[in-house]
Scaffold this motif. Structure first.
Motif, PDB file in Angstrom:
ATOM      1  N   SER A  16       0.806  -1.212   0.000  1.00 36.95           N
ATOM      2  CA  SER A  16       0.000   0.000   0.000  1.00 36.95           C
ATOM      3  C   SER A  16       0.850   1.278   0.000  1.00 36.95           C
ATOM      4  CB  SER A  16      -0.944   0.008   1.210  1.00 36.95           C
ATOM      5  OG  SER A  16      -0.183   0.028   2.398  1.00 36.95           O
ATOM      6  N   GLN A  17       2.177   1.170   0.174  1.00 38.53           N
ATOM      7  CA  GLN A  17       3.030   2.360   0.155  1.00 38.53           C
ATOM      8  C   GLN A  17       3.429   2.681  -1.271  1.00 38.53           C
ATOM      9  OE1 GLN A  17       6.206   2.328   2.926  1.00 38.53           O
ATOM     10  NE2 GLN A  17       7.141   4.160   2.111  1.00 38.53           N
ATOM     11  N   GLU A  79      -2.908   6.797   0.800  1.00 37.41           N
ATOM     12  CA  GLU A  79      -1.587   6.367   0.316  1.00 37.41           C
ATOM     13  C   GLU A  79      -0.877   7.503  -0.417  1.00 37.41           C
ATOM     14  OE1 GLU A  79      -4.145   2.906   0.978  1.00 37.41           O
ATOM     15  OE2 GLU A  79      -4.421   4.599  -0.400  1.00 37.41           O
ATOM     16  N   THR A  82       0.311   9.998   2.269  1.00 36.39           N
ATOM     17  CA  THR A  82       1.513   9.474   2.933  1.00 36.39           C
ATOM     18  C   THR A  82       2.745   9.679   2.064  1.00 36.39           C
ATOM     19  OG1 THR A  82       0.182   7.836   4.118  1.00 36.39           O
ATOM     20  CG2 THR A  82       2.550   7.394   3.924  1.00 36.39           C
TER      21      THR A  82
END
Length: 163
Positions: A16-17, A79, A82
């Protein structure tokens, strides 16, 4: 690979990063879909359009509140937020770019770089212009002979120190 406190080495990334490149792809896709300009987005957030575009292209990080506002405007997931908040690893290709606009900027530095260095040294002394304590604007100047691009770079002078 250099890492920062908020950046994870690529070997440790979860599914998910997002990478900065993936983040940029999602931002550009949403920007185009919503038919927004960098200027319009920057005005809604309250930041400079050049800095905003640079951060969205992965060359700067955003503070949490700014990343949150951008993602709300573009309807982007956490995401992307982030990834926007991660410190960038600033790198670029050393090949001469083929895009005509970017090539012309390289050409300007190639032709006038040493001239600018001479003038800066005469006016300030031995040192450099900061790219950290820095701002830039891009403006349009209407002209009957053809509109003009006005790029203003404003960087703090950093003198070299002797020790």
């Amino acid at each position: 690979m250099k890492t920062t406190p908020t950046q994870t080495p690529s070997s440790c990334k979860s599914d998910s990063q997002l990478t900065k490149e993936q983040m940029t792809d999602r931002i550009i896709t949403a920007k185009v879909k919503k038919q927004l300009t960098w200027t319009a987005i920057a005005e809604q957030i309250g930041v400079n359009e050049v800095w905003l575009a640079s951060a969205c292209l992965g060359m700067n990080s955003m503070k949490h509140d700014i990343a949150e506002k951008l993602c709300a405007i573009l309807d982007l997931p956490i995401e992307v937020q982030t990834a926007l908040e991660m410190f960038p690893y600033k790198q670029w290709s050393f090949e001469i770019p083929q895009d005509p606009l970017i090539y012309r900027l390289y050409e300007i530095v190639g032709v006038y770089g040493e001239t600018l260095k001479e003038i800066v040294h005469e006016k300030f002394g031995d040192g450099i212009m900061s790219a950290i304590d820095f701002s830039m604007t891009v403006d349009k100047e209407e002209n009957p002979a053809g509109d003009r691009v006005v790029i203003t770079m404003n960087g703090k002078f950093l003198p070299y120190k002797s020790w």
